[in-house]
Design a protein around this motif. Sequence first.
Motif, PDB file in Angstrom:
ATOM      1  N   TYR A 152      82.953  43.566  58.173  1.00 51.07           N
ATOM      2  CA  TYR A 152      81.626  44.193  58.196  1.00 51.07           C
ATOM      3  C   TYR A 152      81.734  45.694  57.952  1.00 51.07           C
ATOM      4  O   TYR A 152      80.947  46.263  57.179  1.00 51.07           O
ATOM      5  CB  TYR A 152      80.947  43.922  59.532  1.00 51.07           C
ATOM      6  CG  TYR A 152      79.570  44.540  59.640  1.00 51.07           C
ATOM      7  CD1 TYR A 152      78.502  44.020  58.916  1.00 51.07           C
ATOM      8  CD2 TYR A 152      79.350  45.650  60.454  1.00 51.07           C
ATOM      9  CE1 TYR A 152      77.235  44.588  59.006  1.00 51.07           C
ATOM     10  CE2 TYR A 152      78.090  46.224  60.541  1.00 51.07           C
ATOM     11  CZ  TYR A 152      77.034  45.681  59.824  1.00 51.07           C
ATOM     12  OH  TYR A 152      75.786  46.261  59.901  1.00 51.07           O
ATOM     13  N   ILE A 183      77.482  45.334  51.009  1.00 52.17           N
ATOM     14  CA  ILE A 183      76.472  44.503  51.683  1.00 52.17           C
ATOM     15  C   ILE A 183      75.200  44.417  50.850  1.00 52.17           C
ATOM     16  O   ILE A 183      74.427  43.471  50.948  1.00 52.17           O
ATOM     17  CB  ILE A 183      76.174  45.040  53.101  1.00 52.17           C
ATOM     18  CG1 ILE A 183      75.421  43.978  53.912  1.00 52.17           C
ATOM     19  CG2 ILE A 183      75.406  46.358  53.046  1.00 52.17           C
ATOM     20  CD1 ILE A 183      75.345  44.269  55.384  1.00 52.17           C
ATOM     21  N   ASP A 184      74.980  45.432  49.986  1.00 46.33           N
ATOM     22  CA  ASP A 184      73.800  45.420  49.112  1.00 46.33           C
ATOM     23  C   ASP A 184      73.892  44.345  48.029  1.00 46.33           C
ATOM     24  O   ASP A 184      72.888  44.031  47.375  1.00 46.33           O
ATOM     25  CB  ASP A 184      73.611  46.790  48.449  1.00 46.33           C
ATOM     26  CG  ASP A 184      73.256  47.870  49.452  1.00 46.33           C
ATOM     27  OD1 ASP A 184      72.671  47.531  50.497  1.00 46.33           O
ATOM     28  OD2 ASP A 184      73.573  49.044  49.201  1.00 46.33           O
ATOM     29  N   ILE A 234      73.256  42.265  59.635  1.00 40.33           N
ATOM     30  CA  ILE A 234      73.191  43.596  60.253  1.00 40.33           C
ATOM     31  C   ILE A 234      72.773  43.485  61.713  1.00 40.33           C
ATOM     32  O   ILE A 234      73.321  44.172  62.589  1.00 40.33           O
ATOM     33  CB  ILE A 234      72.211  44.498  59.467  1.00 40.33           C
ATOM     34  CG1 ILE A 234      72.764  44.781  58.066  1.00 40.33           C
ATOM     35  CG2 ILE A 234      71.960  45.803  60.214  1.00 40.33           C
ATOM     36  CD1 ILE A 234      71.796  45.504  57.152  1.00 40.33           C
ATOM     37  N   ARG A 268      70.835  39.344  54.677  1.00 40.92           N
ATOM     38  CA  ARG A 268      71.409  40.679  54.880  1.00 40.92           C
ATOM     39  C   ARG A 268      70.957  41.283  56.215  1.00 40.92           C
ATOM     40  O   ARG A 268      71.765  41.837  56.959  1.00 40.92           O
ATOM     41  CB  ARG A 268      71.010  41.583  53.714  1.00 40.92           C
ATOM     42  CG  ARG A 268      71.690  42.945  53.737  1.00 40.92           C
ATOM     43  CD  ARG A 268      71.516  43.684  52.428  1.00 40.92           C
ATOM     44  NE  ARG A 268      70.126  43.934  52.109  1.00 40.92           N
ATOM     45  CZ  ARG A 268      69.442  43.337  51.142  1.00 40.92           C
ATOM     46  NH1 ARG A 268      70.028  42.428  50.389  1.00 40.92           N
ATOM     47  NH2 ARG A 268      68.188  43.632  50.910  1.00 40.92           N
ATOM     48  N   ILE A 280      74.410  41.319  48.646  1.00 39.85           N
ATOM     49  CA  ILE A 280      73.783  40.123  49.204  1.00 39.85           C
ATOM     50  C   ILE A 280      72.310  40.138  48.803  1.00 39.85           C
ATOM     51  O   ILE A 280      71.529  40.966  49.277  1.00 39.85           O
ATOM     52  CB  ILE A 280      73.937  40.082  50.737  1.00 39.85           C
ATOM     53  CG1 ILE A 280      75.424  40.023  51.104  1.00 39.85           C
ATOM     54  CG2 ILE A 280      73.200  38.878  51.321  1.00 39.85           C
ATOM     55  CD1 ILE A 280      75.698  40.099  52.593  1.00 39.85           C
ATOM     56  N   ARG A 281      71.933  39.242  47.907  1.00 39.06           N
ATOM     57  CA  ARG A 281      70.588  39.279  47.338  1.00 39.06           C
ATOM     58  C   ARG A 281      69.506  38.861  48.324  1.00 39.06           C
ATOM     59  O   ARG A 281      68.389  39.351  48.260  1.00 39.06           O
ATOM     60  CB  ARG A 281      70.535  38.384  46.094  1.00 39.06           C
ATOM     61  CG  ARG A 281      71.266  38.952  44.897  1.00 39.06           C
ATOM     62  CD  ARG A 281      71.323  37.959  43.761  1.00 39.06           C
ATOM     63  NE  ARG A 281      72.207  36.840  44.060  1.00 39.06           N
ATOM     64  CZ  ARG A 281      72.341  35.769  43.288  1.00 39.06           C
ATOM     65  NH1 ARG A 281      71.619  35.669  42.183  1.00 39.06           N
ATOM     66  NH2 ARG A 281      73.174  34.807  43.607  1.00 39.06           N
ATOM     67  N   SER A 282      69.859  37.967  49.248  1.00 35.20           N
ATOM     68  CA  SER A 282      68.876  37.510  50.225  1.00 35.20           C
ATOM     69  C   SER A 282      68.634  38.591  51.281  1.00 35.20           C
ATOM     70  O   SER A 282      69.523  38.909  52.075  1.00 35.20           O
ATOM     71  CB  SER A 282      69.360  36.222  50.907  1.00 35.20           C
ATOM     72  OG  SER A 282      68.545  35.909  52.019  1.00 35.20           O
ATOM     73  N   THR A 283      67.448  39.156  51.275  1.00 33.70           N
ATOM     74  CA  THR A 283      67.108  40.188  52.256  1.00 33.70           C
ATOM     75  C   THR A 283      67.179  39.628  53.669  1.00 33.70           C
ATOM     76  O   THR A 283      67.660  40.291  54.600  1.00 33.70           O
ATOM     77  CB  THR A 283      65.694  40.740  51.993  1.00 33.70           C
ATOM     78  OG1 THR A 283      65.637  41.272  50.665  1.00 33.70           O
ATOM     79  CG2 THR A 283      65.338  41.832  52.979  1.00 33.70           C
ATOM     80  N   GLU A 327      79.881  38.847  45.163  1.00 34.53           N
ATOM     81  CA  GLU A 327      79.001  38.310  46.201  1.00 34.53           C
ATOM     82  C   GLU A 327      79.532  36.974  46.729  1.00 34.53           C
ATOM     83  O   GLU A 327      79.579  36.736  47.941  1.00 34.53           O
ATOM     84  CB  GLU A 327      77.592  38.126  45.652  1.00 34.53           C
ATOM     85  CG  GLU A 327      76.602  37.580  46.681  1.00 34.53           C
ATOM     86  CD  GLU A 327      75.268  37.219  46.044  1.00 34.53           C
ATOM     87  OE1 GLU A 327      74.275  37.124  46.790  1.00 34.53           O
ATOM     88  OE2 GLU A 327      75.225  37.009  44.814  1.00 34.53           O
ATOM     89  N   THR A 378      80.053  47.548  54.606  1.00 37.56           N
ATOM     90  CA  THR A 378      78.997  48.539  54.826  1.00 37.56           C
ATOM     91  C   THR A 378      79.435  49.926  54.365  1.00 37.56           C
ATOM     92  O   THR A 378      78.609  50.725  53.912  1.00 37.56           O
ATOM     93  CB  THR A 378      78.584  48.597  56.299  1.00 37.56           C
ATOM     94  OG1 THR A 378      79.743  48.753  57.135  1.00 37.56           O
ATOM     95  CG2 THR A 378      77.837  47.335  56.700  1.00 37.56           C
ATOM     96  N   TYR A 437      80.846  36.043  50.499  1.00 39.15           N
ATOM     97  CA  TYR A 437      80.358  34.938  51.323  1.00 39.15           C
ATOM     98  C   TYR A 437      81.511  34.133  51.924  1.00 39.15           C
ATOM     99  O   TYR A 437      81.487  33.770  53.104  1.00 39.15           O
ATOM    100  CB  TYR A 437      79.472  34.012  50.491  1.00 39.15           C
ATOM    101  CG  TYR A 437      78.122  34.589  50.141  1.00 39.15           C
ATOM    102  CD1 TYR A 437      77.494  35.504  50.973  1.00 39.15           C
ATOM    103  CD2 TYR A 437      77.477  34.226  48.961  1.00 39.15           C
ATOM    104  CE1 TYR A 437      76.253  36.034  50.657  1.00 39.15           C
ATOM    105  CE2 TYR A 437      76.246  34.760  48.625  1.00 39.15           C
ATOM    106  CZ  TYR A 437      75.637  35.660  49.475  1.00 39.15           C
ATOM    107  OH  TYR A 437      74.413  36.194  49.151  1.00 39.15           O
TER     108      TYR A 437
END
Length: 247
Positions: free
Chosen positions: A128, A137-138, A150, A146, A140-143, A55, A132, A59
């Motif tokens: 990207y 991309i999953d 997108i 994320r 990335i803990r911050s919804t 992760e 994907t 970043y």
Amino acid sequence: MLTFLRKIRWSLIESNSAHKYLVYAIGEIALVVIGILIALQINTWNEFRKDRKTEQSLYLNLIEVLESDLSEIERLMDFVDNGIKAQEAIIKSSVTDIVQNQSKEQIIDLLNRLNQSGYSFFPNYGLYNQITSNNQIDLIRSTNLRLKIIELYDRSYKRYEHIDRTLEEKHQFHVWPVISSKIGVVQFGDEILTYEIWKMDDFERHYANLRESCRDFYTITRDAHFTLAECKSQIMEILDLINTQIS
């Protein structure tokens, strides 16, 4: 440890103590279960550490790509902004106003700025598409972060590309032919070269065509500038969010 447990087991069997053996068996099963749970927890912890390391690397890569896109957008927005001003000057002015109030060099600069408004921005989709396609991309803990990433790539960039196709078509088939073929001004990089046949009366003769092309070009150019500004704002917001996630 195993040898010790075996000795206890055989001792209980030999003493014919069923109750004690049952208690021992339950205890042994409990130890096995606890061992399995500890092993699973260690494995989960190791996977967590691995995911967090990936992760963080993601970043850093996103920062590099988005900062590159941001720099290109800002450069292009300057061209488009100057192009819009050139279009407005031509749309609002008569040929007499232009010829009487500006030198030949200023007119060439005006046409150059008009031509530059047709430049395109090409987003970098490489990273990207990679994250994907393999579901990184999953990680990335911050919804919120994320979803904003997108939105940038799947909505704003796609919207700009749609506008840019129209912008390119109008520039290629309406604006550029008037500037290059009828008026006789061509552009190479940051330099302006004029054909020897370039004359002021060529500009005056085809000014009406140029003005009409600018009217047709104006709305889509403003849409392009607005969308680029939207992309810029989103990228800056994403970069700020990423910086809060970097440890």
